[in-house]
Motif scaffolding. Structure first.
Motif, PDB file in Angstrom:
ATOM      1  N   MET A   1       0.483   1.034  57.341  1.00  0.00           N
ATOM      2  CA  MET A   1      -0.018   1.522  56.066  1.00  0.00           C
ATOM      3  C   MET A   1      -1.545   1.540  56.087  1.00  0.00           C
ATOM      4  SD  MET A   1       2.429   2.445  54.076  1.00  0.00           S
ATOM      5  CE  MET A   1       4.195   2.267  53.896  1.00  0.00           C
ATOM      6  N   ALA A   2      -2.120   2.167  55.087  1.00  0.00           N
ATOM      7  CA  ALA A   2      -3.572   2.262  55.022  1.00  0.00           C
ATOM      8  C   ALA A   2      -4.193   0.870  54.980  1.00  0.00           C
ATOM      9  CB  ALA A   2      -3.992   3.057  53.783  1.00  0.00           C
ATOM     10  N   GLN A   3      -5.364   0.743  55.606  1.00  0.00           N
ATOM     11  CA  GLN A   3      -6.060  -0.530  55.561  1.00  0.00           C
ATOM     12  C   GLN A   3      -6.464  -0.861  54.124  1.00  0.00           C
ATOM     13  OE1 GLN A   3      -9.200  -0.915  58.600  1.00  0.00           O
ATOM     14  NE2 GLN A   3      -8.351   0.906  59.557  1.00  0.00           N
ATOM     15  N   ASN A   4      -6.879   0.174  53.381  1.00  0.00           N
ATOM     16  CA  ASN A   4      -7.302  -0.029  51.995  1.00  0.00           C
ATOM     17  C   ASN A   4      -7.144   1.287  51.246  1.00  0.00           C
ATOM     18  OD1 ASN A   4      -8.451  -0.875  49.608  1.00  0.00           O
ATOM     19  ND2 ASN A   4     -10.545  -0.850  50.370  1.00  0.00           N
ATOM     20  N   SER A   5      -6.345   1.282  50.191  1.00  0.00           N
ATOM     21  CA  SER A   5      -6.163   2.500  49.391  1.00  0.00           C
ATOM     22  C   SER A   5      -7.085   2.533  48.180  1.00  0.00           C
ATOM     23  CB  SER A   5      -4.705   2.630  48.930  1.00  0.00           C
ATOM     24  OG  SER A   5      -4.369   1.576  48.036  1.00  0.00           O
ATOM     25  N   ARG A   6      -7.873   1.484  48.006  1.00  0.00           N
ATOM     26  CA  ARG A   6      -8.811   1.403  46.877  1.00  0.00           C
ATOM     27  C   ARG A   6     -10.124   2.050  47.305  1.00  0.00           C
ATOM     28  NH1 ARG A   6     -10.590   2.112  42.485  1.00  0.00           N
ATOM     29  NH2 ARG A   6     -11.431   0.526  41.085  1.00  0.00           N
ATOM     30  N   LEU A   7     -10.164   3.378  47.265  1.00  0.00           N
ATOM     31  CA  LEU A   7     -11.320   4.135  47.734  1.00  0.00           C
ATOM     32  C   LEU A   7     -12.221   4.478  46.556  1.00  0.00           C
ATOM     33  CD1 LEU A   7      -9.552   6.491  50.309  1.00  0.00           C
ATOM     34  CD2 LEU A   7     -10.494   4.200  50.648  1.00  0.00           C
ATOM     35  N   THR A   8     -13.120   3.580  46.227  1.00  0.00           N
ATOM     36  CA  THR A   8     -14.018   3.768  45.098  1.00  0.00           C
ATOM     37  C   THR A   8     -14.892   5.004  45.309  1.00  0.00           C
ATOM     38  OG1 THR A   8     -14.066   1.377  44.772  1.00  0.00           O
ATOM     39  CG2 THR A   8     -15.784   2.666  43.683  1.00  0.00           C
ATOM     40  N   GLY A   9     -14.990   5.835  44.267  1.00  0.00           N
ATOM     41  CA  GLY A   9     -15.813   7.037  44.350  1.00  0.00           C
ATOM     42  C   GLY A   9     -15.187   8.170  45.122  1.00  0.00           C
ATOM     43  N   PHE A  10     -13.912   8.056  45.426  1.00  0.00           N
ATOM     44  CA  PHE A  10     -13.228   9.071  46.246  1.00  0.00           C
ATOM     45  C   PHE A  10     -13.332  10.458  45.625  1.00  0.00           C
ATOM     46  CE2 PHE A  10      -9.227  11.047  47.904  1.00  0.00           C
ATOM     47  CZ  PHE A  10      -9.516  10.954  49.255  1.00  0.00           C
ATOM     48  N   ARG A  11     -13.215  10.535  44.304  1.00  0.00           N
ATOM     49  CA  ARG A  11     -13.211  11.848  43.641  1.00  0.00           C
ATOM     50  C   ARG A  11     -14.568  12.537  43.705  1.00  0.00           C
ATOM     51  NH1 ARG A  11     -15.218  11.906  38.399  1.00  0.00           N
ATOM     52  NH2 ARG A  11     -15.809   9.883  37.532  1.00  0.00           N
ATOM     53  N   THR A  12     -15.627  11.775  43.953  1.00  0.00           N
ATOM     54  CA  THR A  12     -16.967  12.379  43.996  1.00  0.00           C
ATOM     55  C   THR A  12     -17.325  12.902  45.381  1.00  0.00           C
ATOM     56  OG1 THR A  12     -18.082  10.293  44.547  1.00  0.00           O
ATOM     57  CG2 THR A  12     -17.711  10.775  42.196  1.00  0.00           C
ATOM     58  N   LEU A  13     -16.487  12.630  46.377  1.00  0.00           N
ATOM     59  CA  LEU A  13     -16.763  13.073  47.739  1.00  0.00           C
ATOM     60  C   LEU A  13     -16.444  14.551  47.918  1.00  0.00           C
ATOM     61  CD1 LEU A  13     -15.163  10.094  49.733  1.00  0.00           C
ATOM     62  CD2 LEU A  13     -17.536  10.331  48.952  1.00  0.00           C
ATOM     63  N   THR A  14     -16.991  15.139  48.951  1.00  0.00           N
ATOM     64  CA  THR A  14     -16.606  16.496  49.322  1.00  0.00           C
ATOM     65  C   THR A  14     -15.220  16.462  49.967  1.00  0.00           C
ATOM     66  OG1 THR A  14     -17.529  16.366  51.546  1.00  0.00           O
ATOM     67  CG2 THR A  14     -19.027  17.063  49.756  1.00  0.00           C
ATOM     68  N   VAL A  15     -14.624  17.619  50.127  1.00  0.00           N
ATOM     69  CA  VAL A  15     -13.305  17.677  50.763  1.00  0.00           C
ATOM     70  C   VAL A  15     -13.367  17.085  52.167  1.00  0.00           C
ATOM     71  CG1 VAL A  15     -11.536  19.231  51.670  1.00  0.00           C
ATOM     72  CG2 VAL A  15     -12.506  19.645  49.401  1.00  0.00           C
ATOM     73  N   GLN A  16     -14.388  17.436  52.923  1.00  0.00           N
ATOM     74  CA  GLN A  16     -14.508  16.918  54.284  1.00  0.00           C
ATOM     75  C   GLN A  16     -14.691  15.408  54.283  1.00  0.00           C
ATOM     76  OE1 GLN A  16     -13.886  18.469  57.084  1.00  0.00           O
ATOM     77  NE2 GLN A  16     -14.204  16.539  58.183  1.00  0.00           N
ATOM     78  N   GLU A  17     -15.493  14.898  53.354  1.00  0.00           N
ATOM     79  CA  GLU A  17     -15.698  13.451  53.269  1.00  0.00           C
ATOM     80  C   GLU A  17     -14.404  12.731  52.888  1.00  0.00           C
ATOM     81  OE1 GLU A  17     -20.430  13.328  51.973  1.00  0.00           O
ATOM     82  OE2 GLU A  17     -18.860  13.490  50.441  1.00  0.00           O
ATOM     83  N   ARG A  18     -13.598  13.333  52.009  1.00  0.00           N
ATOM     84  CA  ARG A  18     -12.308  12.728  51.655  1.00  0.00           C
ATOM     85  C   ARG A  18     -11.399  12.671  52.878  1.00  0.00           C
ATOM     86  NH1 ARG A  18     -12.029  16.606  46.895  1.00  0.00           N
ATOM     87  NH2 ARG A  18     -13.338  15.635  45.314  1.00  0.00           N
ATOM     88  N   ARG A  19     -11.377  13.749  53.639  1.00  0.00           N
ATOM     89  CA  ARG A  19     -10.549  13.767  54.849  1.00  0.00           C
ATOM     90  C   ARG A  19     -10.967  12.666  55.810  1.00  0.00           C
ATOM     91  NH1 ARG A  19      -9.999  20.217  56.406  1.00  0.00           N
ATOM     92  NH2 ARG A  19      -8.631  20.800  54.675  1.00  0.00           N
ATOM     93  N   GLU A  20     -12.251  12.508  55.972  1.00  0.00           N
ATOM     94  CA  GLU A  20     -12.753  11.486  56.875  1.00  0.00           C
ATOM     95  C   GLU A  20     -12.385  10.090  56.374  1.00  0.00           C
ATOM     96  OE1 GLU A  20     -16.888  12.388  56.996  1.00  0.00           O
ATOM     97  OE2 GLU A  20     -16.639  14.140  58.310  1.00  0.00           O
ATOM     98  N   ALA A  21     -12.451   9.892  55.057  1.00  0.00           N
ATOM     99  CA  ALA A  21     -12.103   8.583  54.492  1.00  0.00           C
ATOM    100  C   ALA A  21     -10.618   8.282  54.682  1.00  0.00           C
ATOM    101  CB  ALA A  21     -12.461   8.550  53.003  1.00  0.00           C
ATOM    102  N   VAL A  22      -9.763   9.264  54.426  1.00  0.00           N
ATOM    103  CA  VAL A  22      -8.326   9.062  54.595  1.00  0.00           C
ATOM    104  C   VAL A  22      -7.996   8.815  56.063  1.00  0.00           C
ATOM    105  CG1 VAL A  22      -6.065  10.166  54.425  1.00  0.00           C
ATOM    106  CG2 VAL A  22      -7.698  10.386  52.547  1.00  0.00           C
ATOM    107  N   ALA A  23      -8.614   9.595  56.952  1.00  0.00           N
ATOM    108  CA  ALA A  23      -8.373   9.415  58.385  1.00  0.00           C
ATOM    109  C   ALA A  23      -8.818   8.027  58.830  1.00  0.00           C
ATOM    110  CB  ALA A  23      -9.107  10.492  59.176  1.00  0.00           C
ATOM    111  N   ARG A  24      -9.952   7.576  58.336  1.00  0.00           N
ATOM    112  CA  ARG A  24     -10.475   6.260  58.710  1.00  0.00           C
ATOM    113  C   ARG A  24      -9.533   5.140  58.263  1.00  0.00           C
ATOM    114  NH1 ARG A  24     -14.808   6.760  56.176  1.00  0.00           N
ATOM    115  NH2 ARG A  24     -14.263   5.613  54.280  1.00  0.00           N
ATOM    116  N   GLU A  25      -9.065   5.214  57.015  1.00  0.00           N
ATOM    117  CA  GLU A  25      -8.220   4.150  56.486  1.00  0.00           C
ATOM    118  C   GLU A  25      -6.816   4.185  57.073  1.00  0.00           C
ATOM    119  OE1 GLU A  25      -9.300   1.694  54.822  1.00  0.00           O
ATOM    120  OE2 GLU A  25     -11.300   2.489  54.446  1.00  0.00           O
ATOM    121  N   SER A  26      -6.360   5.380  57.467  1.00  0.00           N
ATOM    122  CA  SER A  26      -4.995   5.520  57.993  1.00  0.00           C
ATOM    123  C   SER A  26      -4.943   5.451  59.511  1.00  0.00           C
ATOM    124  CB  SER A  26      -4.388   6.848  57.531  1.00  0.00           C
ATOM    125  OG  SER A  26      -4.328   6.913  56.125  1.00  0.00           O
TER     126      SER A  26
END
Length: 422
Positions: A1-26
């Protein structure tokens, strides 16, 4: 499972930044999201999925954050066109995290197929004759899919009912099958068709329908969460949420919309993972009919001794990880990879948890500021884009619509014209 699903500020990121965050946590490679690009499902691939293909329709895929299931964090892909759904699920999951998130459980992945026999002169006697031939019929059904038994599944039982209908009494046999990590429709339908001639011969009638039932009441997923009263907004919000639930439990008019809120979350995850939304929806709504024949709430909300809300949800959950679009659709494969689930049962429990999160968010909004505040603010973006706003024009039009509480296309057109005339 994800290391951390509590991604503060996720909605303010760009699409590419969100992808990178999800990839990093997963722990995934960012390239997994290539399947979610426009054109990820090409026309050639679509041609092999359905008939008479003329194109492909895109649906936004978002990530629900903050979700904790059985002590593990998970990032959840949701495919939906409706504003506020992903945000609402994420917000409710954040509230549930205060008391440990969602706890889930499920029954085995058991599906049923029905064989209807008509023109039987002695239905009660026919029922017993079929039951006497149970071992023979189970063996015949099992022979249609020997690999299912090899992976721990297979035919578990055969039951028989008589069903009274106007002008007829039908003998209806049910094949009960453990389908493992498949949704199971193809497997059980094949079995039903194979046993139908012999079953009809034993019953002394004629087989008509030979198909699964989507009332998957032997394949249940459950989720519960304790919702901290303070995190919800206080004792008054708690009491009003309980009132809202009680109306849904007692009144089909409220229950229909209450359950639609649940399915906003359920169907979005089911669709994202390439599963059959119609099968899940049919099973859920049939499950909403209580013992008194009343269409009622699928979920329950109770206040515990501490003044917190205990929310629970139980749903039939015929979803799979093998077969169908779960394997043939590249976006579905990517979505499943993000969830990191490894079994159909685990996926079903995750879907149910998201459905409960969506329900919590909707009931809380209704008991507080009302559903329109958040929903219409997001809907304003759709209106702005629909009238032709682009770039920073979108935010400027949205700001005016929200301030005026005028969520109308004619007003958006006028605001856009004013912006462009300056």
């Amino acid at each position: 499972m994800a290391q951390n699903s509590r991604l503060t500020g996720f909605r303010t990121l760009t699409v590419q930044e969100r992808r990178e965050a999800v990839a990093r946590e997963s722990g995934l490679e960012p390239a997994v999201f290539d399947a979610l690009e426009p054109g990820g499902l090409g026309v050639e691939a679509a041609e092999h999925m359905i008939e008479n293909v003329v194109g492909v329709m895109g649906i936004p895929v978002g990530i629900a954050t903050n979700v904790t299931v059985n002590g593990r964090d998970v990032l959840v892909p949701m495919a939906t066109e409706e504003p506020s759904v992903v945000a609402a699920a994420s917000n409710a999951a954040r509230i549930a995290r205060v008391r440990g998130g969602f706890t889930t459980s499920s029954t085995g992945p058991v599906m049923q197929a029905q064989v209807q026999v008509v023109d039987v002169v002695d239905p009660a006697g026919a029922r017993l004759r079929v039951l006497e031939a149970r071992d023979e019929l189970i063996a015949l059904a099992a022979s249609q899919d020997p690999k299912l038994a090899e992976v721990g599944g297979g035919v578990l039982d055969l039951t028989v009912r008589t069903v009274e209908a106007p002008g007829a009494t039908y003998v209806v046999a049910h094949l009960v099958v453990d389908v493992r990590d498949a949704m199971g429709a193809n497997a059980v339908n094949t079995m039903a068709e194979a046993v139908a001639p012999r079953l009809a011969e034993i019953a002394g009638g004629r087989a008509v329908l030979r198909i699964l039932t989507n009332k998957a009441d032997l394949r249940l997923s459950r989720a519960r969460a304790v919702l901290d009263a303070e995190a919800l907004g206080g004792a008054e919000i708690v009491d009003d949420m309980i009132h809202a639930y009680r109306l849904a439990a007692a009144d089909p008019y409220r229950a229909a919309t209450h359950n639609k809120g649940i399915m906003n979350g359920v169907s979005a995850v089911v669709l994202a993972t390439g599963n059959d939304t119609r099968a899940v929806e049919a099973g859920a709504h049939s499950h909403a009919v209580n013992a008194d024949g009343l269409y009622s709430s699928l979920s329950t909300f109770e206040k515990n001794a501490d003044g917190d809300i205990v929310a629970t949800l139980e749903l039939p959950m015929p979803v799979g990880l093998v077969g169908g679009a779960t394997r043939s659709h590249p976006a579905a494969r990517a979505a499943i990879a993000v969830t990191e689930v490894t079994t159909a049962r685990e996926l079903g429990e995750l879907v149910t948890a998201v459905g409960l999160a969506q329900n919590i968010a909707a009931v809380r909004a209704l008991a507080g500021e009302g559903i329109q505040r958040g929903h219409m603010s997001l809907h304003a973006k759709n209106i702005a884009i629909a009238v032709g706003a682009a770039g920073d024009e979108v935010d400027r039009v949205v700001a005016v619509l929200i301030s005026e509480k005028a969520f109308r296309h004619d007003r958006a057109e006028a605001v856009l014209a004013e912006i462009r005339s300056r």
